[in-house]
Design an enzyme around this catalytic site. Structure first.
Site, PDB file in Angstrom:
ATOM      1  CG  HIS A 244       3.885  59.800 119.568  1.00  0.00           C
ATOM      2  ND1 HIS A 244       4.994  60.553 119.920  1.00  0.00           N
ATOM      3  CD2 HIS A 244       4.327  58.513 119.501  1.00  0.00           C
ATOM      4  CE1 HIS A 244       6.040  59.758 120.053  1.00  0.00           C
ATOM      5  NE2 HIS A 244       5.672  58.523 119.808  1.00  0.00           N
TER       6      HIS A 244
ATOM      7  CE  LYS B  41      24.249  49.506 134.920  1.00  0.00           C
ATOM      8  NZ  LYS B  41      24.147  50.952 135.132  1.00  0.00           N
TER       9      LYS B  41
ATOM     10  CE  LYS C 206      25.176  36.645 136.400  1.00  0.00           C
ATOM     11  NZ  LYS C 206      26.099  35.650 136.969  1.00  0.00           N
TER      12      LYS C 206
ATOM     13  CB  THR D 262      12.556  55.163 120.465  1.00  0.00           C
ATOM     14  OG1 THR D 262      11.296  54.710 119.971  1.00  0.00           O
ATOM     15  CG2 THR D 262      12.620  56.671 120.372  1.00  0.00           C
TER      16      THR D 262
END
Length: 621
Positions: A336, A419, A421, A450
């Site tokens: 990472h 989407k 909704k 993040t």
């Protein structure tokens, strides 16, 4: 229009790097205000008042001085956070990073043309590698399109770290070495490392100025009756004793690995040469004997193998380990430190699309040139090195066996309906997770989501603290039978609005967690006492200092997934990706923690998905 298209096609991957804005230092007053708001869900009235006083004292006293020092640093550096973040988040960490820091994920090829099938490991591996190497060439030629939001270019620096990058252990701090160069910058390594049954091989992927083709990477020349590259390596490893498994040392605690590495080099200078060949390799291709079960609805077993599999065929410090299982299923395991998940998401999606477009086949020439055989890296080892390897494997397998890992698909609906909704799909998952944790544990769960800060030069991430006052109020209302559906919906939409605003703020340099980190590190650099703000119990209880019980990230809206371990022992890792018709979540917990259960959290999250959608349906009647 034609001129604009021509101009667009001439865009180079890294051309906007010098014109990106510097990472800003947020306002001290704003950051402290946001911090105070974030601790409210975890404090009673008395505790909050005490923290409020500590924050006020900090703001009017040492905080202002530290802010000025931080502003001075920002004048000298285009990204005042970059070096600090790399060190504090990754290179200074001493726990074994292969399991605790790396992220991994299973490839989704099984959902179309590459279902699990024994005997396909090498053929599929050669095709997958070829697509990856084409991506490498796009990067070298700077032909990979610049990522943008609208017309605004994002920082692309992390893509330089995908290939030929490796972490090297140090006694107190690791270092990161990157050998990648674009064509205009000069020479770049062009070999890959292949690991199989404890042995390591390398071969160059370029021959006479051209990339090897899949048949060359894989097969053998019938004229010379010599098996080549992957086939050669596998046959050799399957017909001879296993190697010592030096790669397992990379799974060890960092200082122990650093000492073991120094000793290994002292045995024979050639050992250093071989280590450097692995470090500089484009990537590590891992031939894994495992045959994990996988379906489009359940990636649990393959994800577990990717994250906790055989340490003798992974180089834990490499930026890219491509794992090829014996049943033709794939995954990757990545350090990472050099980059965030969106880099591996980008290349994984590219490869998956290419495999889909070609129906999983190689459609080019089967002609095979006369290419040198792979070189085996045979390390000089002694009894001490072998003991170090055994010790590394023992601690790794002990910790790996403690990990509970589940990757399930929720298939009732996905992005499309959410989407429709008018609900943001990412916020939908985050609030569902808050409700799931609240129902399971009876209290709010401090949560790290993040946010990307790539609008700025060398920007990486910021923390969105998803457990807001608004989210907790909504969770409480969902557990209160006397609360009306309209009230529940109203509170949910308030929580949505708050989360959406936080995500926007964090992405545009107005978050506060990295700012507070910077202030604490300035104090440390100036040898000042640790400010009371950072020793206050509410600081860590609300997640500060890396104490979030929910460590989460949206992997994206593509057919690419990922998984990480929890940030704390009594917490969860929760990565997810969202498609039109489904949500796929990857949840981890430690079995040795009696409080946590990944299976139950996922079940509660799926229940929350349905409850939230039903709430919207009922409330609109």
């Amino acid at each position: 229009m034609e001129n604009q298209l021509a101009k667009l096609s001439e865009e180079r991957t890294f051309q906007y790097q010098d014109s990106l804005p510097s990472l800003p230092v947020p306002s001290l007053e704003e950051s402290l205000k946001k911090y105070l708001e974030s601790v409210k869900p975890f404090a009673n009235e008395e505790e909050y008042k005490k923290t409020e006083a500590i924050v006020q004292k900090f703001q009017n006293g040492i905080g202002e001085k530290l802010q000025q020092k931080l502003l001075e640093r920002a004048k000298e550096k285009r990204n005042w956070l970059e070096d600090w973040w790399l060190n504090v988040a990754y290179l200074d960490v001493r726990i074994p990073s292969q399991l605790h820091v790396n992220f991994g994920g299973a490839a989704s090829h099984i959902e179309h043309y590459w279902p699990p099938k024994e005997g396909t490991q090498l053929e599929r591996g050669s095709i997958s590698l070829w697509h990856i190497l084409n991506y490498w060439q796009l990067l070298r030629k700077e032909k990979l399109p610049v990522h943008k939001v609208g017309n605004t270019p994002l920082d692309m620096n992390q893509f330089r770290m995908l290939f030929s990058t490796c972490k090297v252990p140090g006694i107190t701090r690791d270092s990161l070495i990157n050998y990648f160069r674009t064509e205009s910058e000069g020479h770049c390594p062009s070999h890959i490392a292949v690991m199989c049954r404890g042995r390591v091989f390398v071969f160059d992927v370029m021959h006479e100025g051209c990339l090897m083709t899949p048949p060359e990477i894989l097969r053998w020349s019938s004229e010379r009756l010599l098996t080549r590259q992957l086939t050669y390596i596998q046959k050799k490893c399957h017909s001879e004793p296993d190697g010592p498994g030096v790669a397992a040392l990379t799974s060890e605690e960092r200082t122990r690995w650093a000492k073991a590495r120094e000793y290994l080099i002292s045995l024979n200078p050639e050992n250093l040469t071989m280590l450097e060949k692995i470090q500089s390799s484009l990537l590590v291709f891992c031939l894994d004997d495992g045959s994990p079960h996988v379906t489009p609805e359940d990636y649990s077993q393959v994800a577990t193998k990717v994250l906790t599999g055989d340490p003798t065929v992974r180089w834990g410090d490499k930026s890219y380990n491509l794992i090829s299982f014996s049943n033709g299923v794939f995954g990757c395991n990545c350090d990472h430190a050099p980059y965030d998940a969106m880099v591996i998401v980008s290349i994984s999606y590219y490869v998956d699309q290419k495999i889909f477009e070609s129906e999983g086949r190689w459609t080019g020439s089967d002609k095979v040139r006369d290419i040198p055989l792979p070189e085996e890296l045979v390390f000089t080892v002694d009894e001490k090195v072998l003991n170090d390897i055994n010790q590394a494997k023992a601690q790794y397998f002990k910790q790996a066996s403690d990990l509970q890992l589940l990757v399930y698909a929720f298939t009732s609906f996905g992005k499309k309906l959410t989407k429709k909704k008018k609900l943001h799909p990412d916020t939908f998952v985050q609030l569902a997770l808050q409700l799931a944790y609240y129902r399971l544990h009876g209290r709010p769960g401090c949560c790290y989501e993040t946010a990307m800060t790539r609008y700025f030069y060398h920007g990486r991430t910021e923390t969105v603290r998803s457990c807001t006052v608004e989210a907790v109020r909504w969770c409480q209302s969902m557990q209160d039978p006397s609360t009306s559906l309209f009230e529940q919906q109203h509170r949910m939409l308030e929580a949505f609005a708050k989360h959406n605003k936080m995500m926007k703020d964090c992405s545009t340099g107005k978050g506060f967690d990295r700012h507070l980190l910077g202030l604490s590190l300035i104090a440390k650099e100036k040898c000042l006492p640790v400010p009371e703000l950072f020793t206050d119990p509410l600081f860590s209880r609300s997640g500060g200092g890396g104490n979030f019980v929910l460590s989460t990230s949206l992997i994206g809206y593509l057919r690419v997934q990922g998984v990480v371990v929890p940030m704390v022992h009594n917490g969860y890792g929760f990565f997810y990706h969202i498609r039109d018709d489904r949500f796929i979540v990857a949840c981890t917990a430690w079995k040795s923690c009696p409080e946590t259960d990944a299976e139950k959290l996922v079940q509660q999250t799926f229940r929350a998905f349905s409850d939230m959608m039903q709430l919207m349906d009922i409330a609109h009647l």
